[in-house]
Design an enzyme around this catalytic site. Structure first.
Site: not given
Ligand code: GLP
Length: 245
Positions: A133, A135
């Site tokens: 999303n 973030h």
């Molecule tokens: C999590 C963390 C983020 C991370 C994101 C993506 O919620 N808080 O810092 O970058 O989600 O995660 P992934 O790398 O598992 O896709």
């Protein structure tokens, strides 16, 4: 336009970035690193271990942590980091900083963390992942974004993508977190955002090309003078033609 580098796969990306960070550490041994969790940086962290990157004088600050669980909880980001990075490199334990999700006064913990980042001279190299999303850290899409380290209510999608840390049981994933704010992140002197896999292609496209909006926190990276997006081909899939390394 943000600088974008595309790699043929996750393995090549991780190795290239680990090699770059190891070289930066040779030149700047007291580097202050901002670190993400998630699946994306796992290979990078392992490669930093394999390459014997010298973190003996480095300082680290993790981006975020779940609220309501302590550093010893196996689902905590602190435990994740211990497993994937801190146990594999020669970092001094006293220079590792992760927000304490069990702090009795979470707001006070956020203030303490901001002061610790400032006290270390700010972040030299901030590594980031990106949520589907858009973030970054736990800065979720919203009408307003917080500038500084703060307490945050997690989106269901974020909790779902973190469920693996809690044995796949969504009900066990904390509903709140603590996260560095957007200004804390954007004050880093250099930022590298990593993204791999097709599920990130849309948020990457919007971060690079879309309007700067609180509905996609990663879009604020467009305002930073030294950001690089390191992507695999799948995550770069909606950006059009790129040379691939
Ligand atoms: C999590 C963390 C983020 C991370 C994101 C993506 O919620 N808080 O810092 O970058 O989600 O995660 P992934 O790398 O598992 O896709």
């Amino acid at each position: 336009m943000l600088k974008v580098t595309v790699f043929k796969d996750e393995r090549t990306l991780a190795r290239a970035l680990a090699t770059q960070i190891a070289a930066t550490l040779n030149e700047t041994p007291d580097l202050v690193l901002g670190l993400p969790t998630g699946r994306t940086p796992v290979r990078l962290y392992h490669d930093l271990g394999t390459l014997h990157a010298d973190l003996s004088r480095a300082t680290t600050f993790n981006l975020d942590e779940f609220l309501g669980i302590g550093p010893d909880h196996p689902g905590s980001y602190r435990a994740f980091m211990a497993h994937h990075l801190f146990s594999r490199v020669n970092i001094a334990p006293e220079r590792i900083h992760v927000l304490n999700g069990a702090a009795p006064d979470p707001e006070g913990e956020c203030g303490r963390y901001e002061r610790a980042v400032a006290g270390a001279g700010g972040i030299g190299l901030q590594l980031l992942g990106i949520g589907t999303n858009g973030h970054i850290g736990f800065n979720e899409p919203a009408r307003e974004l917080a500038a500084r380290t703060h307490r945050v209510v997690l989106k269901e999608s974020t909790r779902r993508s973190n469920a693996a840390l809690f044995g796949g049981d969504l009900s066990l994933v904390p509903r709140e977190g603590l996260s560095m704010g957007m200004a804390t992140i954007l004050q880093a002197r250099r930022i590298v955002l990593m993204a791999t896999g097709k599920s990130k292609a849309r948020s990457v496209e919007l971060a690079v090309r879309g309007p700067i909006t609180t509905k996609l926190p990663a879009s604020f990276l467009q305002l930073h003078p030294a950001v690089e997006l390191m992507l695999d081909e799948a995550a770069a899939g909606l950006l059009g033609e790129h040379a691939t390394f």
